[in-house]
Every structure is written in structure tokens, then in C-alpha cells.
Design a protein around this motif. Sequence first.
Motif, PDB file in Angstrom:
ATOM      1  N   GLY A  28     -16.098  10.313 -14.520  1.00  0.00           N
ATOM      2  CA  GLY A  28     -16.946  10.212 -13.248  1.00  0.00           C
ATOM      3  C   GLY A  28     -18.272  10.818 -13.273  1.00  0.00           C
ATOM      4  O   GLY A  28     -19.190  10.118 -13.023  1.00  0.00           O
ATOM      5  N   LEU A  29     -18.431  11.915 -13.839  1.00  0.00           N
ATOM      6  CA  LEU A  29     -19.613  12.778 -14.294  1.00  0.00           C
ATOM      7  C   LEU A  29     -20.427  11.674 -15.391  1.00  0.00           C
ATOM      8  O   LEU A  29     -21.759  11.548 -15.004  1.00  0.00           O
ATOM      9  CB  LEU A  29     -19.299  14.058 -14.729  1.00  0.00           C
ATOM     10  N   GLY A  30     -19.955  11.312 -16.357  1.00  0.00           N
ATOM     11  CA  GLY A  30     -20.707  10.550 -17.269  1.00  0.00           C
ATOM     12  C   GLY A  30     -21.146   9.365 -16.727  1.00  0.00           C
ATOM     13  O   GLY A  30     -22.516   8.820 -17.259  1.00  0.00           O
ATOM     14  N   LEU A  31     -20.509   8.525 -15.686  1.00  0.00           N
ATOM     15  CA  LEU A  31     -20.810   7.275 -15.302  1.00  0.00           C
ATOM     16  C   LEU A  31     -21.888   7.433 -14.256  1.00  0.00           C
ATOM     17  O   LEU A  31     -22.692   6.648 -14.181  1.00  0.00           O
ATOM     18  CB  LEU A  31     -19.635   6.652 -14.499  1.00  0.00           C
ATOM     19  N   ALA A  32     -21.771   8.492 -13.652  1.00  0.00           N
ATOM     20  CA  ALA A  32     -22.870   8.905 -12.605  1.00  0.00           C
ATOM     21  C   ALA A  32     -24.084   9.157 -13.112  1.00  0.00           C
ATOM     22  O   ALA A  32     -25.190   8.692 -12.662  1.00  0.00           O
ATOM     23  CB  ALA A  32     -22.499  10.141 -11.661  1.00  0.00           C
ATOM     24  N   PHE A  33     -24.290   9.895 -14.360  1.00  0.00           N
ATOM     25  CA  PHE A  33     -25.709  10.210 -15.045  1.00  0.00           C
ATOM     26  C   PHE A  33     -25.777   9.268 -16.267  1.00  0.00           C
ATOM     27  O   PHE A  33     -26.694   9.546 -16.875  1.00  0.00           O
ATOM     28  CB  PHE A  33     -25.618  11.657 -15.065  1.00  0.00           C
ATOM     29  N   ALA A  34     -25.153   8.168 -16.363  1.00  0.00           N
ATOM     30  CA  ALA A  34     -25.030   7.546 -17.723  1.00  0.00           C
ATOM     31  C   ALA A  34     -26.574   6.969 -18.130  1.00  0.00           C
ATOM     32  O   ALA A  34     -27.015   7.620 -19.079  1.00  0.00           O
ATOM     33  CB  ALA A  34     -24.081   6.360 -17.806  1.00  0.00           C
ATOM     34  N   ALA A  35     -27.225   6.260 -17.215  1.00  0.00           N
ATOM     35  CA  ALA A  35     -28.277   5.648 -17.717  1.00  0.00           C
ATOM     36  C   ALA A  35     -29.385   6.755 -17.924  1.00  0.00           C
ATOM     37  O   ALA A  35     -30.313   6.582 -18.802  1.00  0.00           O
ATOM     38  CB  ALA A  35     -28.894   4.623 -16.734  1.00  0.00           C
ATOM     39  N   LEU A  36     -29.341   7.571 -16.804  1.00  0.00           N
ATOM     40  CA  LEU A  36     -30.313   8.884 -17.037  1.00  0.00           C
ATOM     41  C   LEU A  36     -30.268   9.846 -18.198  1.00  0.00           C
ATOM     42  O   LEU A  36     -31.335   9.961 -18.823  1.00  0.00           O
ATOM     43  CB  LEU A  36     -30.267   9.652 -15.643  1.00  0.00           C
ATOM     44  N   LEU A 362     -23.522   9.265 -27.970  1.00  0.00           N
ATOM     45  CA  LEU A 362     -22.491  10.011 -27.005  1.00  0.00           C
ATOM     46  C   LEU A 362     -22.803   9.354 -25.661  1.00  0.00           C
ATOM     47  O   LEU A 362     -21.824   8.946 -24.823  1.00  0.00           O
ATOM     48  CB  LEU A 362     -22.577  11.413 -27.018  1.00  0.00           C
ATOM     49  N   ALA A 363     -23.897   9.694 -24.997  1.00  0.00           N
ATOM     50  CA  ALA A 363     -24.306   9.044 -23.798  1.00  0.00           C
ATOM     51  C   ALA A 363     -24.068   7.508 -23.589  1.00  0.00           C
ATOM     52  O   ALA A 363     -23.750   7.201 -22.546  1.00  0.00           O
ATOM     53  CB  ALA A 363     -25.712   9.344 -23.448  1.00  0.00           C
ATOM     54  N   ALA A 364     -24.333   6.751 -24.317  1.00  0.00           N
ATOM     55  CA  ALA A 364     -23.999   5.411 -24.230  1.00  0.00           C
ATOM     56  C   ALA A 364     -22.697   4.905 -24.449  1.00  0.00           C
ATOM     57  O   ALA A 364     -21.850   4.072 -24.107  1.00  0.00           O
ATOM     58  CB  ALA A 364     -24.848   4.494 -25.513  1.00  0.00           C
ATOM     59  N   GLY A 365     -21.987   5.663 -25.486  1.00  0.00           N
ATOM     60  CA  GLY A 365     -20.523   5.558 -25.913  1.00  0.00           C
ATOM     61  C   GLY A 365     -19.432   5.697 -24.987  1.00  0.00           C
ATOM     62  O   GLY A 365     -18.405   5.089 -24.666  1.00  0.00           O
ATOM     63  N   GLY A 366     -19.767   6.570 -24.018  1.00  0.00           N
ATOM     64  CA  GLY A 366     -18.938   6.973 -22.915  1.00  0.00           C
ATOM     65  C   GLY A 366     -18.877   5.931 -22.013  1.00  0.00           C
ATOM     66  O   GLY A 366     -17.652   5.381 -21.446  1.00  0.00           O
ATOM     67  N   VAL A 367     -19.750   4.990 -21.768  1.00  0.00           N
ATOM     68  CA  VAL A 367     -19.755   3.925 -20.890  1.00  0.00           C
ATOM     69  C   VAL A 367     -19.140   2.979 -21.659  1.00  0.00           C
ATOM     70  O   VAL A 367     -18.271   1.950 -21.105  1.00  0.00           O
ATOM     71  CB  VAL A 367     -20.753   3.460 -20.222  1.00  0.00           C
ATOM     72  N   HIS A 368     -19.325   2.595 -22.810  1.00  0.00           N
ATOM     73  CA  HIS A 368     -18.646   1.461 -23.783  1.00  0.00           C
ATOM     74  C   HIS A 368     -17.080   1.712 -23.585  1.00  0.00           C
ATOM     75  O   HIS A 368     -16.186   0.751 -23.601  1.00  0.00           O
ATOM     76  CB  HIS A 368     -19.436   1.768 -25.059  1.00  0.00           C
ATOM     77  N   ILE A 369     -16.694   2.969 -23.866  1.00  0.00           N
ATOM     78  CA  ILE A 369     -15.213   3.334 -23.609  1.00  0.00           C
ATOM     79  C   ILE A 369     -14.804   2.894 -22.436  1.00  0.00           C
ATOM     80  O   ILE A 369     -13.734   2.305 -22.324  1.00  0.00           O
ATOM     81  CB  ILE A 369     -14.929   4.660 -23.959  1.00  0.00           C
TER      82      ILE A 369
END
Length: 498
Positions: A28-36, A362-369
Motif C-alpha cells: 500500500g505504501l509503495g503504491l501510494a508513492f509509486a510515481a513520485l 525498485l520503485a518501478a518494480g514494486g508496481v510491476h509485481i
Amino acid sequence: MTTSQTKKKGAGFPSPDLVRAVLKGHSGLGLAFAALLYLICLTGTIAVFANEFYRWENPQVERMETISGDAVQAAYRAAMDRAKGPVEHVYVLMPSKDRPWPTVRIDTEDGTRTTWIVDSEGRITGALRESWTHFLTRLHINLHLPQRWGIFIVGLSGVALLSSLISGLLAHPRIFRDAFHLRLGGSRRLQEADLHNRIGVWALPFHVTVSLTGALLGLSTVIIGAIGLAVFQGDTAKVYAIFTPPHPAEDTRPAPPVDLRPLFAKVAEREPGAPISYLVVEHPTEQGAAVMFEVESGTTRIASNDVYAFDRSGALYYQQQAAQNNIGQQILGSLGPLHFGWFGGGIVKIAYGLLGLGLTYLAAGGVHIWLARRRDKGRPAPGWERVWAAIVWGQPLALTCAAIAALFTVVGAVPIWTWGTISLAALAAAAVATPASLSGVGRNGTGALLIALAIGHAILFGANDMMALIVDGSLALMGASLLDVSSYSRTRLQVKSA
């Protein structure tokens, strides 16, 4: 139930329930701040080489190792004569290994800021070209928002990144045990997850350092405000006084511009042969004028500059030796160099660049996963897949276009408008294009434009500075690599379809 069975049931830390809860929070935290986070990590990786880009934008400038006090005095007076309106501050950046030429920056009272390049005799040779480098560093530091809010948002993102790192470790109890376990060539979700976890572990000290220093830099105003409230009844000026030189006594009566030459001599008396990093002249045409010098002390500390401040008469009213800095001053002075890798020379910068690419992944890969997991569970999110592909590959394309606009135009505002236009166009394309086509256009477009940028720069500016040639070569190599990756991905798709 026996005692041994009870122990077995409750054994293990963290428990499966805690792992699931932390993993949910991590996602949830990664998705909330993913693009930023992706944008900040990407621009931060490039900003490591800010000084190299300054040289790339100004390759024809005369290079030097030192400049005399007399030449600095001449340059400072020449810049003052060109100022339009009363001058509030003058900043003189001395030659260094990273930027081997001096600059003089004039800040007027109406907020106008102009930076001039000078030669070894102190003659102004032209204005500093910095459209691309300034655009890039401001995008990373405050997102080109009003400075107070922008820096706060970036600092908050640093907190989110640090929290994601900690929650990621807690959510994967075997992450260190499986540090070299990679499942390549199989399920894309498992492959992405393994790479995500391995990069997170292998470069963990770097990730923690960058996220922690970024959070402290971004939230410094909040931190200082809290200290002032807790210790000094809300007087933040007393907190700043612990870390920064005091301002001189205010005296606004007009006076001739302060003479820098005797002050250079006084600094040389205190530290013979020590190179001066930069100097600041406050209110140069007032009786209350003051000059502050930062001098490289030669210590092995990251924050290694000594500070000397003189009033108009040449009296020393403040000095601070790096070797005598308190803990707070050492931490404050080290945050910037630690965050950007501006210590230890070119090898450290290259390491920061490579590690920064890993952090960006890492920032991009979390959303890919997350997207792959939804697809495997039969709940695909095609709209978000298109949006994320537009963000991941739209930003390199937008930044490359901004660099081209900065290089081949003379209007300073062009890079941000170019970047904004391409970013919005990529998001708009996500409404109709597939993730594969968005990725392909982004990779191919970025690769081709990087090569064009390198060739155009070499033709336009020539080969006067070896660093500019190195930057051009690096841009062309990255562009060719992206084109090669795009070709490889297209070949794999054709093989799978066959």
C-alpha cells in the motif's frame, strides 16, 4: 496439546500474520508513492552528475585550477556593474576538480539572479548556461513547486521510501537467506519479485543512506521547527544559530562595494595554501557588508570546510573549524554530499549512479509485481498497466526532450514546459495504447533521442572539454543500449508468438 506442540505453533518471528500485515502495508505504501518515488529516484540518479552536466552545457569555458584574489575582485566588481538594481548577495564559486572554472552569481533585492562565468584574469566571458542542470536538480529537490512545499513533499517521499525498505525487510523473513536466489526465465511475477528483493538486499546500505538523508534534507524545516518549539520556546533562530554562521550587525547606510583583496590575504594567513571553495558577500554596498569564506581544510571528514566571516573593516567576527564541528554540524554538513555522492571523486559518483538505477528499478518494480500478481489471480488491471507503462517510459523520454530543449534553445523556462508536455502526452496515450506499445515507443524514442542529443551537442559545441565528450559518449551508449533492449524484447515476443 503438549508443551512442544505449543512451542512449535507459536515459534518463529515474525509470525505469518505479522508478515502478511506488513506485506500489505508495504504494498500500500509503495503504491501510494509509486510515481513520485520513481520520478525522484530517476532524477536523483541523474543529478549525481550535476557538475558534469554543468561542464557539458559550458564546454568552451576556459578551465583553470586556481584564480587569484585580484582576479576575483575584478570579476566581482564587473558583475556588480552589470546588476540591475540594488545587490543583496554575491556568490563566488571558485575553481574545483568537478567544475574547473569560477562563476559569480548576483542576487538583487527584487529577486533577480544572474550567474556569470569569468576567465583567469577576472573578465566576464558570458552568462552560465544551466537550463538543463538547473531544471534537473530543481525537479529532484522540489519538483518545481513552491520551494517550501516542494521540498516538504520530497522529504515526505524519503520517509515513505525508508519505511518501504524497513517494511520490505519485515515482510520477507528469508530475504537475507535467499540473497542469491534468482528464478530467471520462468514466471514474470516471480522473476520480478526475486530481482526486486535481491536488489533491495544487495544495496541496502545505499538505499537506507539515500532515503534517510533525503528525508532529513526535505524535512529539515519541520525538524528545526520542532526542536525550536521543544527547546527554545518556538525560537527557530536559536536553532539555526547552532549550525550556521551568524549574520553581521545590520547597517544599511550606503558605502562603496567591499574590497575582497585584503580578505583573501587574511584567509591565506590563517590557512596557507588551502583552496577556497566559495565565498559569499552580503549587502556589498552597505556599511554592514560582510564576507564569508569556505576553505577546504584537508581533513578526511565529509563535511571538511572551515568557515571564516569578516565584516567590512576586515575584522574576523566568526570562524568554525571542521575538526571542531559538533555532532549536529557534522551531520548537517554531510547530508548533501552523502545524498548525492559528492565525495570521494568520480568512482563514488559512478557507484552512486549504478546504485541509483537499482533504486529506480525498485520503485518501478514494486508496481510491476503488484500488477503481475493481480493478473495471476484473475483480476488484471489493464488501465493501471497502461498508466504505469506511460509513467515508467514516459519520464525518460520527457527528460531527454527537456535536455534537447535546454541545449538548443536560449529560453530558460523551455525545459520544464517540454518535460510537462511530453509527460502529459504519455499519460494521454495510455488511454488508447497498449502497455507494450507504450514501452516500445518510450524505449525507442528515448534511445534515438539520446543518440541525437549526443551527436548534436558534439557538433554544436565541439570537443574543447574532455568531460563534455565523456558525457556525450555516455548518452550515446545509453541510447544504443535502449535501442538494443527494445530490439531484444521485440524478438522475444515474436519467438513466443511463433
